[in-house]
Scaffold this motif. Structure first.
Motif, PDB file in Angstrom:
ATOM      1  N   ARG A  97      30.415  48.260  54.618  1.00  0.00           N
ATOM      2  CA  ARG A  97      31.404  48.043  53.568  1.00  0.00           C
ATOM      3  C   ARG A  97      32.771  47.712  54.147  1.00  0.00           C
ATOM      4  NH1 ARG A  97      33.208  52.666  49.159  1.00  0.00           N
ATOM      5  NH2 ARG A  97      34.448  51.336  47.794  1.00  0.00           N
ATOM      6  N   GLN A  98      33.332  46.594  53.713  1.00  0.00           N
ATOM      7  CA  GLN A  98      34.704  46.264  54.077  1.00  0.00           C
ATOM      8  C   GLN A  98      35.647  47.285  53.467  1.00  0.00           C
ATOM      9  OE1 GLN A  98      36.237  43.873  55.819  1.00  0.00           O
ATOM     10  NE2 GLN A  98      34.578  42.487  56.347  1.00  0.00           N
ATOM     11  N   VAL A  99      36.652  47.701  54.224  1.00  0.00           N
ATOM     12  CA  VAL A  99      37.653  48.603  53.681  1.00  0.00           C
ATOM     13  C   VAL A  99      38.565  47.783  52.778  1.00  0.00           C
ATOM     14  CG1 VAL A  99      39.558  50.155  54.192  1.00  0.00           C
ATOM     15  CG2 VAL A  99      37.528  50.157  55.642  1.00  0.00           C
ATOM     16  N   ALA A 100      38.367  47.907  51.481  1.00  0.00           N
ATOM     17  CA  ALA A 100      39.120  47.128  50.501  1.00  0.00           C
ATOM     18  C   ALA A 100      39.157  47.923  49.209  1.00  0.00           C
ATOM     19  CB  ALA A 100      38.465  45.757  50.279  1.00  0.00           C
ATOM     20  N   LEU A 101      39.978  47.470  48.281  1.00  0.00           N
ATOM     21  CA  LEU A 101      40.123  48.169  47.011  1.00  0.00           C
ATOM     22  C   LEU A 101      38.997  47.739  46.073  1.00  0.00           C
ATOM     23  CD1 LEU A 101      41.637  50.182  45.381  1.00  0.00           C
ATOM     24  CD2 LEU A 101      43.306  48.442  44.777  1.00  0.00           C
ATOM     25  N   THR A 102      37.803  48.245  46.377  1.00  0.00           N
ATOM     26  CA  THR A 102      36.625  47.964  45.574  1.00  0.00           C
ATOM     27  C   THR A 102      35.888  49.278  45.343  1.00  0.00           C
ATOM     28  OG1 THR A 102      35.315  47.548  47.566  1.00  0.00           O
ATOM     29  CG2 THR A 102      36.355  45.638  46.520  1.00  0.00           C
ATOM     30  N   TYR A 181      35.482  52.186  38.646  1.00  0.00           N
ATOM     31  CA  TYR A 181      36.461  51.119  38.482  1.00  0.00           C
ATOM     32  C   TYR A 181      36.045  50.134  37.389  1.00  0.00           C
ATOM     33  CZ  TYR A 181      39.133  52.586  42.595  1.00  0.00           C
ATOM     34  OH  TYR A 181      39.920  53.289  43.477  1.00  0.00           O
ATOM     35  N   ALA A 182      34.730  49.893  37.277  1.00  0.00           N
ATOM     36  CA  ALA A 182      34.255  49.007  36.207  1.00  0.00           C
ATOM     37  C   ALA A 182      34.546  49.627  34.843  1.00  0.00           C
ATOM     38  CB  ALA A 182      32.765  48.744  36.366  1.00  0.00           C
ATOM     39  N   CYS A 183      34.354  50.934  34.730  1.00  0.00           N
ATOM     40  CA  CYS A 183      34.662  51.622  33.471  1.00  0.00           C
ATOM     41  C   CYS A 183      36.148  51.524  33.142  1.00  0.00           C
ATOM     42  CB  CYS A 183      34.250  53.087  33.562  1.00  0.00           C
ATOM     43  SG  CYS A 183      32.471  53.374  33.643  1.00  0.00           S
ATOM     44  N   ILE A 189      42.357  48.999  32.302  1.00  0.00           N
ATOM     45  CA  ILE A 189      43.132  49.596  33.400  1.00  0.00           C
ATOM     46  C   ILE A 189      42.713  48.939  34.707  1.00  0.00           C
ATOM     47  CG2 ILE A 189      43.644  51.725  34.655  1.00  0.00           C
ATOM     48  CD1 ILE A 189      42.761  53.165  31.987  1.00  0.00           C
ATOM     49  N   THR A 190      43.668  48.324  35.383  1.00  0.00           N
ATOM     50  CA  THR A 190      43.381  47.637  36.633  1.00  0.00           C
ATOM     51  C   THR A 190      44.027  48.381  37.789  1.00  0.00           C
ATOM     52  OG1 THR A 190      43.365  45.502  35.482  1.00  0.00           O
ATOM     53  CG2 THR A 190      43.561  45.452  37.886  1.00  0.00           C
ATOM     54  N   THR A 191      43.230  48.715  38.800  1.00  0.00           N
ATOM     55  CA  THR A 191      43.775  49.351  39.998  1.00  0.00           C
ATOM     56  C   THR A 191      44.253  48.272  40.958  1.00  0.00           C
ATOM     57  OG1 THR A 191      41.549  49.436  40.938  1.00  0.00           O
ATOM     58  CG2 THR A 191      42.336  51.408  39.811  1.00  0.00           C
ATOM     59  N   VAL A 192      45.476  48.456  41.450  1.00  0.00           N
ATOM     60  CA  VAL A 192      46.067  47.427  42.304  1.00  0.00           C
ATOM     61  C   VAL A 192      46.464  47.947  43.688  1.00  0.00           C
ATOM     62  CG1 VAL A 192      46.924  46.070  40.360  1.00  0.00           C
ATOM     63  CG2 VAL A 192      48.384  47.844  41.352  1.00  0.00           C
ATOM     64  N   LEU A 193      46.451  49.249  43.867  1.00  0.00           N
ATOM     65  CA  LEU A 193      46.906  49.823  45.132  1.00  0.00           C
ATOM     66  C   LEU A 193      46.201  51.156  45.349  1.00  0.00           C
ATOM     67  CD1 LEU A 193      49.009  49.785  47.534  1.00  0.00           C
ATOM     68  CD2 LEU A 193      50.510  51.107  46.027  1.00  0.00           C
ATOM     69  N   LYS A 225      43.502  57.729  46.834  1.00  0.00           N
ATOM     70  CA  LYS A 225      44.368  57.914  45.673  1.00  0.00           C
ATOM     71  C   LYS A 225      44.734  56.525  45.181  1.00  0.00           C
ATOM     72  CE  LYS A 225      48.794  60.058  44.355  1.00  0.00           C
ATOM     73  NZ  LYS A 225      49.923  60.908  44.837  1.00  0.00           N
ATOM     74  N   SER A 226      44.407  56.212  43.917  1.00  0.00           N
ATOM     75  CA  SER A 226      44.536  54.856  43.393  1.00  0.00           C
ATOM     76  C   SER A 226      45.609  54.781  42.309  1.00  0.00           C
ATOM     77  CB  SER A 226      43.196  54.385  42.805  1.00  0.00           C
ATOM     78  OG  SER A 226      42.178  54.453  43.768  1.00  0.00           O
ATOM     79  N   PHE A 227      46.274  53.636  42.276  1.00  0.00           N
ATOM     80  CA  PHE A 227      47.361  53.396  41.325  1.00  0.00           C
ATOM     81  C   PHE A 227      47.046  52.184  40.463  1.00  0.00           C
ATOM     82  CE2 PHE A 227      49.026  55.528  45.004  1.00  0.00           C
ATOM     83  CZ  PHE A 227      49.974  56.416  44.534  1.00  0.00           C
ATOM     84  N   ALA A 228      47.476  52.241  39.202  1.00  0.00           N
ATOM     85  CA  ALA A 228      47.326  51.111  38.287  1.00  0.00           C
ATOM     86  C   ALA A 228      48.504  50.162  38.443  1.00  0.00           C
ATOM     87  CB  ALA A 228      47.226  51.616  36.846  1.00  0.00           C
ATOM     88  N   ASN A 229      48.398  49.019  37.759  1.00  0.00           N
ATOM     89  CA  ASN A 229      49.450  48.005  37.889  1.00  0.00           C
ATOM     90  C   ASN A 229      50.771  48.428  37.265  1.00  0.00           C
ATOM     91  OD1 ASN A 229      48.472  47.906  35.308  1.00  0.00           O
ATOM     92  ND2 ASN A 229      47.809  45.773  35.383  1.00  0.00           N
ATOM     93  N   ASP A 230      50.781  49.513  36.477  1.00  0.00           N
ATOM     94  CA  ASP A 230      52.057  49.998  35.939  1.00  0.00           C
ATOM     95  C   ASP A 230      52.638  51.137  36.791  1.00  0.00           C
ATOM     96  OD1 ASP A 230      50.322  52.057  35.391  1.00  0.00           O
ATOM     97  OD2 ASP A 230      50.687  52.107  33.222  1.00  0.00           O
TER      98      ASP A 230
END
Length: 255
Positions: A97-102, A181-183, A189-193, A225-230
């Protein structure tokens, strides 16, 4: 390398491999790469056997130590196993698995695996002081504490613990059917960071049972720890993966 193979009934499989002696890539690594491509593409299936080291060395005009080193490369990756009286055999290809926001669920589907989720704990209640701090919760907010086991092709791969603000928590049924994340995307809600830390541990009794591993087996860990676009915190989690079946991959760029 051409990963085509010639089946021989239930006997060893002869791969159509070539090596380039003028290449800067070591010969043993070229051999390992060709065999790995055959495993990942499905040409070599779990349980199939390779021709023996002597036959490979004669056919490819490589020294036996070179062939042995190439095979050992894949034994160390958990893709091949040497069995006395059987030979070198393919085991289930590990997930890389690539280390990415997936999400792991999305990555497994992309890799051609069949992901399945077992939700073993789904509890909405008062947050711990740690959850209040990490999720930046307002007074009175509740959280979902979630534990899932993620399977790949019906083989346990990871135990995932997540804490999510109750206001955005998916249902138990949705989490059993899809990735977290799909849910969240379905809810707009989109995770960006995300901040992520990768580590290692060994299997205790709980993880050994859930992951079908031996007590003390090597495990990979990931805290996220994930953050949304807001800018709001979406979730934080602690995931444990079978080191024998899973690896992280990072691409480094010289800046």
């Amino acid at each position: 390398m051409d990963p085509d193979a010639t089946p021989a009934g239930n006997g060893p499989i002869t791969l159509d491999l070539t090596v380039e002696r003028g290449s800067q890539t070591p010969l043993y690594l070229q051999l390992a790469t060709g065999i790995e491509e055959a495993i990942r593409s499905g040409v070599l299936t779990p349980g199939s056997r390779l021709e023996n080291e002597l036959a490979l060395s004669k056919r490819l005009r490589l020294s036996r130590p070179t062939v042995r080193q190439g095979i050992q490369e894949l034994v160390d990756k958990g893709m091949l196993v040497r069995k006395r009286g059987v030979g070198t055999q393919v085991i289930q290809a590990p997930v890389n698995r690539q280390v990415a926001l997936t999400s792991l669920y999305d990555d497994l589907r992309t890799a051609g695996k069949a992901p399945r989720t077992e939700v073993i704990e789904y509890r909405i209640g008062r947050p711990s002081p740690e959850a209040v701090d990490r999720l930046q919760l307002a007074p009175g907010e509740q959280v979902l504490d979630l534990i899932r086991v993620r399977y790949a092709d019906d083989e346990p791969l990871a135990v995932m613990r997540n804490t999510i603000p109750e206001r955005i928590a998916p249902t138990r049924e949705a989490l059993a059917a899809n990735g977290l994340y799909a849910c969240l995307r379905e809810a707009g809600i989109t995770t960006v960071l995300a901040h992520e830390r990768i580590g290692a541990t060994v299997a205790d009794e709980e993880h050994a049972e859930l992951l079908d591993e031996t007590l003390g087996a090597a495990l990979l860990t990931m805290e996220r720890k994930s953050f949304a676009n807001d800018g709001t915190v979406v979730e934080y989690g602690y995931h444990v993966y079978r080191a024998s079946r899973y690896s992280f991959e990072v691409t480094l760029v010289d800046s």
